[in-house]
Design a protein around this motif. Structure first.
Motif, PDB file in Angstrom:
ATOM      1  N   GLU A 166       0.816  -1.217   0.000  1.00 39.81           N
ATOM      2  CA  GLU A 166       0.000   0.000   0.000  1.00 39.81           C
ATOM      3  C   GLU A 166       0.855   1.275   0.000  1.00 39.81           C
ATOM      4  N   TYR A 167       1.988   1.252   0.684  1.00 36.47           N
ATOM      5  CA  TYR A 167       2.700   2.513   0.915  1.00 36.47           C
ATOM      6  C   TYR A 167       4.142   2.568   0.408  1.00 36.47           C
ATOM      7  N   ASN A 168       4.725   1.433   0.022  1.00 34.15           N
ATOM      8  CA  ASN A 168       6.138   1.463  -0.371  1.00 34.15           C
ATOM      9  C   ASN A 168       6.246   1.465  -1.906  1.00 34.15           C
ATOM     10  N   PRO A 169       6.633   2.616  -2.504  1.00 35.33           N
ATOM     11  CA  PRO A 169       6.670   2.679  -3.970  1.00 35.33           C
ATOM     12  C   PRO A 169       7.656   1.685  -4.576  1.00 35.33           C
ATOM     13  N   ALA A 170       8.714   1.352  -3.838  1.00 36.25           N
ATOM     14  CA  ALA A 170       9.697   0.399  -4.377  1.00 36.25           C
ATOM     15  C   ALA A 170       9.063  -0.997  -4.482  1.00 36.25           C
ATOM     16  N   TYR A 171       8.226  -1.360  -3.509  1.00 34.05           N
ATOM     17  CA  TYR A 171       7.518  -2.652  -3.559  1.00 34.05           C
ATOM     18  C   TYR A 171       6.500  -2.625  -4.700  1.00 34.05           C
ATOM     19  N   LEU A 214      20.289  -5.135   4.473  1.00 40.19           N
ATOM     20  CA  LEU A 214      19.091  -4.293   4.539  1.00 40.19           C
ATOM     21  C   LEU A 214      19.356  -3.149   5.524  1.00 40.19           C
ATOM     22  N   ASP A 215      19.674  -1.980   4.999  1.00 40.59           N
ATOM     23  CA  ASP A 215      19.995  -0.831   5.864  1.00 40.59           C
ATOM     24  C   ASP A 215      18.671  -0.241   6.372  1.00 40.59           C
ATOM     25  N   VAL A 216      18.287  -0.643   7.564  1.00 37.25           N
ATOM     26  CA  VAL A 216      16.953  -0.330   8.083  1.00 37.25           C
ATOM     27  C   VAL A 216      16.770   1.183   8.268  1.00 37.25           C
ATOM     28  N   ALA A 217      17.821   1.867   8.745  1.00 33.57           N
ATOM     29  CA  ALA A 217      17.721   3.319   8.971  1.00 33.57           C
ATOM     30  C   ALA A 217      17.534   4.049   7.638  1.00 33.57           C
ATOM     31  N   GLU A 218      18.255   3.586   6.620  1.00 39.24           N
ATOM     32  CA  GLU A 218      18.164   4.220   5.301  1.00 39.24           C
ATOM     33  C   GLU A 218      16.763   4.022   4.704  1.00 39.24           C
ATOM     34  N   TRP A 219      16.225   2.808   4.867  1.00 36.22           N
ATOM     35  CA  TRP A 219      14.863   2.531   4.386  1.00 36.22           C
ATOM     36  C   TRP A 219      13.856   3.385   5.131  1.00 36.22           C
ATOM     37  N   ARG A 220      14.066   3.528   6.445  1.00 35.48           N
ATOM     38  CA  ARG A 220      13.111   4.303   7.252  1.00 35.48           C
ATOM     39  C   ARG A 220      13.050   5.747   6.746  1.00 35.48           C
ATOM     40  N   CYS A 221      14.228   6.345   6.472  1.00 34.56           N
ATOM     41  CA  CYS A 221      14.273   7.734   5.967  1.00 34.56           C
ATOM     42  C   CYS A 221      13.569   7.834   4.625  1.00 34.56           C
ATOM     43  N   TYR A 222      13.891   6.898   3.734  1.00 32.94           N
ATOM     44  CA  TYR A 222      13.293   6.915   2.389  1.00 32.94           C
ATOM     45  C   TYR A 222      11.765   6.838   2.484  1.00 32.94           C
ATOM     46  N   LEU A 223      11.271   5.891   3.289  1.00 37.64           N
ATOM     47  CA  LEU A 223       9.819   5.694   3.367  1.00 37.64           C
ATOM     48  C   LEU A 223       9.131   6.853   4.075  1.00 37.64           C
ATOM     49  N   LYS A 233       5.550  11.423   4.080  1.00 39.60           N
ATOM     50  CA  LYS A 233       5.308  12.819   4.460  1.00 39.60           C
ATOM     51  C   LYS A 233       4.854  13.629   3.239  1.00 39.60           C
ATOM     52  N   LYS A 234       5.547  13.353   2.118  1.00 40.23           N
ATOM     53  CA  LYS A 234       5.217  14.071   0.884  1.00 40.23           C
ATOM     54  C   LYS A 234       3.803  13.714   0.400  1.00 40.23           C
ATOM     55  N   GLU A 235       3.466  12.432   0.488  1.00 40.33           N
ATOM     56  CA  GLU A 235       2.178  11.971  -0.053  1.00 40.33           C
ATOM     57  C   GLU A 235       1.002  12.198   0.904  1.00 40.33           C
ATOM     58  N   HIS A 236       1.261  12.085   2.219  1.00 38.12           N
ATOM     59  CA  HIS A 236       0.130  12.050   3.164  1.00 38.12           C
ATOM     60  C   HIS A 236       0.204  13.114   4.255  1.00 38.12           C
ATOM     61  N   GLY A 237       1.282  13.902   4.286  1.00 39.46           N
ATOM     62  CA  GLY A 237       1.423  14.908   5.348  1.00 39.46           C
ATOM     63  C   GLY A 237       2.066  14.292   6.589  1.00 39.46           C
ATOM     64  N   LEU A 238       2.592  15.158   7.453  1.00 34.71           N
ATOM     65  CA  LEU A 238       3.379  14.688   8.603  1.00 34.71           C
ATOM     66  C   LEU A 238       2.554  13.835   9.568  1.00 34.71           C
ATOM     67  N   PHE A 239       1.357  14.288   9.910  1.00 36.12           N
ATOM     68  CA  PHE A 239       0.565  13.561  10.909  1.00 36.12           C
ATOM     69  C   PHE A 239       0.262  12.138  10.423  1.00 36.12           C
ATOM     70  N   ASN A 240      -0.224  12.040   9.175  1.00 37.94           N
ATOM     71  CA  ASN A 240      -0.561  10.713   8.649  1.00 37.94           C
ATOM     72  C   ASN A 240       0.683   9.853   8.471  1.00 37.94           C
ATOM     73  N   ALA A 241       1.800  10.501   8.109  1.00 35.53           N
ATOM     74  CA  ALA A 241       3.047   9.738   7.957  1.00 35.53           C
ATOM     75  C   ALA A 241       3.417   9.097   9.295  1.00 35.53           C
ATOM     76  N   LEU A 242       3.275   9.838  10.382  1.00 35.98           N
ATOM     77  CA  LEU A 242       3.597   9.308  11.711  1.00 35.98           C
ATOM     78  C   LEU A 242       2.647   8.163  12.075  1.00 35.98           C
ATOM     79  N   ILE A 255       7.110  -4.003  10.558  1.00 36.48           N
ATOM     80  CA  ILE A 255       7.950  -4.175   9.364  1.00 36.48           C
ATOM     81  C   ILE A 255       9.388  -3.810   9.711  1.00 36.48           C
ATOM     82  N   ALA A 256       9.552  -2.651  10.389  1.00 33.56           N
ATOM     83  CA  ALA A 256      10.911  -2.220  10.764  1.00 33.56           C
ATOM     84  C   ALA A 256      11.537  -3.247  11.703  1.00 33.56           C
TER      85      ALA A 256
END
Ligand SMILES: C[S@@+](CC[C@H](N)C(=O)[O-])C[C@H]1O[C@@H](n2cnc3c(N)ncnc32)[C@H](O)[C@@H]1O
Length: 259
Positions: free
Chosen positions: A41-46, A169-178, A183-192, A201-202
């Motif tokens: 649903e949310y990961n463009p790479a997937y 699997l660089d988990v911190a790097e994936w977390r930043c990317y996602l 945030k860009k697609e759904h805004g900060l509140f929804n991203a959180l 998943i993390a």
């Protein structure tokens, strides 16, 4: 994620006893299953990977018999059954939590059969027109032998659609990317909010990284992977790094034809 799916996820997380696959595995696949479809649903790479598979399927002759090995919650089989409704599909997934999510998603398709054995316990048959194995090989015991088993499942002329996680699997790097994407697609509140629901998943990705570093899970370069695929007797038609460079995609066929 819809609220009934979330409720189901929480119920599966809190009620299930550990199944045999999960008791010994470095990753708790059943816990992962509770949030796994948030990737779709949310990961463009997937999403890109699933779209690539759909495009591949629409470009080949409809396969008679398809195997999906380590099929997880059934996302690739769902694409296959929509695109090739007349195909017979054998869905192989040893984890009870993943299997249960797949069974609900794929219910109502009599042409799909479900096999809960790990791939290494199956008798490879040599009759498949298409074998799908996405992000599962690295987690199997003796992956090089498993690669030969995948080749063995195919009939001459059959296709293997193979994606495998090769790099740490660089988990911190994936977390930043996602998080940036959300945030860009759904805004900060929804991203959180989404990130909180996706925390399993993390957690499981951290377990995957630990298993990779301990050598329990397989890692490989693109060249090593391609060379093993060729040694397994397969011909490579397309090869490229995918999933932001963490994984390799290989589309291969087994030489020969049925005639
Ligand atoms: C990261 S998930 C990938 C699921 C799916 N292919 C996808 O890409 O959405 C990895 C899957 O491999 C399965 N798996 C792990 N060991 C396996 C084995 N020995 N045989 C078959 N599947 C296995 C896990 O249970 C899990 O569902």
């Amino acid at each position: 994620m819809p609220s009934d799916a979330l409720a189901g996820a929480i119920a599966r997380l809190t009620s299930g006893r550990p199944n045999s696959a999960q008791a010994s595995a470095p990753t708790n696949w059943s816990a992962y299953a509770t949030a796994y479809d948030m990737l779709a649903e949310y990961n463009p790479a997937y999403q890109e990977l699933v779209q690539d598979f759909a495009a591949f399927l629409s470009a080949i002759e409809a396969p008679g018999l398809i195997y999906d090995i380590g099929g997880g919650t059934g996302n690739y089989t769902q694409v296959a059954v929509r695109s090739c409704p007349a195909s017979e599909i054998r869905f192989v997934e040893p984890d009870d939590g993943m299997m249960s999510a797949a069974r609900s998603k794929l219910a109502g398709h009599p042409n799909i059969t479900f096999d809960g054995r790990p791939f290494e316990a199956m008798d490879a048959a040599g009759t498949a027109d298409l074998v799908i194995c996405v992000h599962a090989l690295y987690a199997m015991p003796r992956p090089e032998q498993r690669l030969r088993d995948l080749a063995h499942l195919l009939r001459p002329g059959g296709w293997l659609y193979l994606i495998d996680l090769g790099r740490y699997l660089d988990v911190a790097e994936w977390r930043c990317y996602l998080f940036d994407h959300l945030k860009k697609e759904h805004g900060l509140f929804n991203a959180l909010r989404i990130a909180w629901h996706a925390r399993q998943i993390a957690r499981q990705n951290k377990a995957i990284l630990t298993a990779q570093k301990k050598g329990i899970y397989w890692t490989h370069s693109e060249a090593e992977f391609a060379s093993l695929v060729t040694s397994a007797g397969l011909q490579i038609h397309r090869q490229q790094p995918v999933y932001r460079g963490y994984s390799d995609l290989l589309i291969c066929s087994k030489p020969g034809s049925m005639e």
